[in-house]
Design a protein around this motif. Structure first.
Motif, PDB file in Angstrom:
ATOM      1  N   TYR A 149      20.839  -9.485   3.741  1.00  0.00           N
ATOM      2  CA  TYR A 149      22.126  -9.835   4.342  1.00  0.00           C
ATOM      3  C   TYR A 149      22.263  -9.168   5.719  1.00  0.00           C
ATOM      4  N   ARG A 209      27.435 -17.976   5.823  1.00  0.00           N
ATOM      5  CA  ARG A 209      26.322 -18.418   4.966  1.00  0.00           C
ATOM      6  C   ARG A 209      25.662 -17.236   4.259  1.00  0.00           C
ATOM      7  N   SER A 210      25.423 -16.179   4.999  1.00  0.00           N
ATOM      8  CA  SER A 210      24.756 -15.005   4.429  1.00  0.00           C
ATOM      9  C   SER A 210      25.611 -14.349   3.353  1.00  0.00           C
ATOM     10  N   GLU A 226      27.880 -15.780   1.395  1.00  0.00           N
ATOM     11  CA  GLU A 226      27.852 -16.618   0.194  1.00  0.00           C
ATOM     12  C   GLU A 226      26.549 -16.439  -0.573  1.00  0.00           C
ATOM     13  N   ARG A 227      25.444 -16.427   0.148  1.00  0.00           N
ATOM     14  CA  ARG A 227      24.136 -16.232  -0.487  1.00  0.00           C
ATOM     15  C   ARG A 227      24.069 -14.852  -1.166  1.00  0.00           C
ATOM     16  N   ASP A 229      26.166 -14.873  -4.376  1.00  0.00           N
ATOM     17  CA  ASP A 229      25.445 -15.585  -5.445  1.00  0.00           C
ATOM     18  C   ASP A 229      24.396 -14.682  -6.080  1.00  0.00           C
ATOM     19  N   GLU A 230      23.623 -14.000  -5.235  1.00  0.00           N
ATOM     20  CA  GLU A 230      22.587 -13.104  -5.754  1.00  0.00           C
ATOM     21  C   GLU A 230      23.188 -11.948  -6.533  1.00  0.00           C
TER      22      GLU A 230
END
Length: 76
Positions: free
Chosen positions: A28, A46-47, A49-50, A53-54
């Motif tokens: 991130y 975007r980062s 959200e990713r 999720d992780e």
């Protein structure tokens, strides 16, 4: 050249989950390094959200592992 694929989350230990959590945070930060202005804002959304999720995936797996561990024995 031989490469090893990362093990799926099902086979991870708690220590490996911790390591992958730290790796997710590092990715991130790295995704946003040297960005500014609108480019940063777009990439950060975007980062983030990713990353979330992780982190949710890791937390679910951690909860499953902790629930499946036998209770600690007391020494008394």
């Amino acid at each position: 050249m031989t490469t090893a694929a990362p093990r799926p989350d099902e086979a991870l230990t708690l220590d490996e989950i911790d390591e992958r959590t730290l790796d997710a945070w590092s990715r991130y930060r790295e995704d946003l390094r040297e960005l500014s202005g609108r480019e940063y804002a777009d990439a950060e959304d975007r980062s983030w959200e990713r990353l979330q999720d992780e982190l949710r995936l890791r937390e679910r797996r951690r909860s499953q592992l902790e629930a499946s561990e036998p209770p600690a024995r007391s020494s008394a």
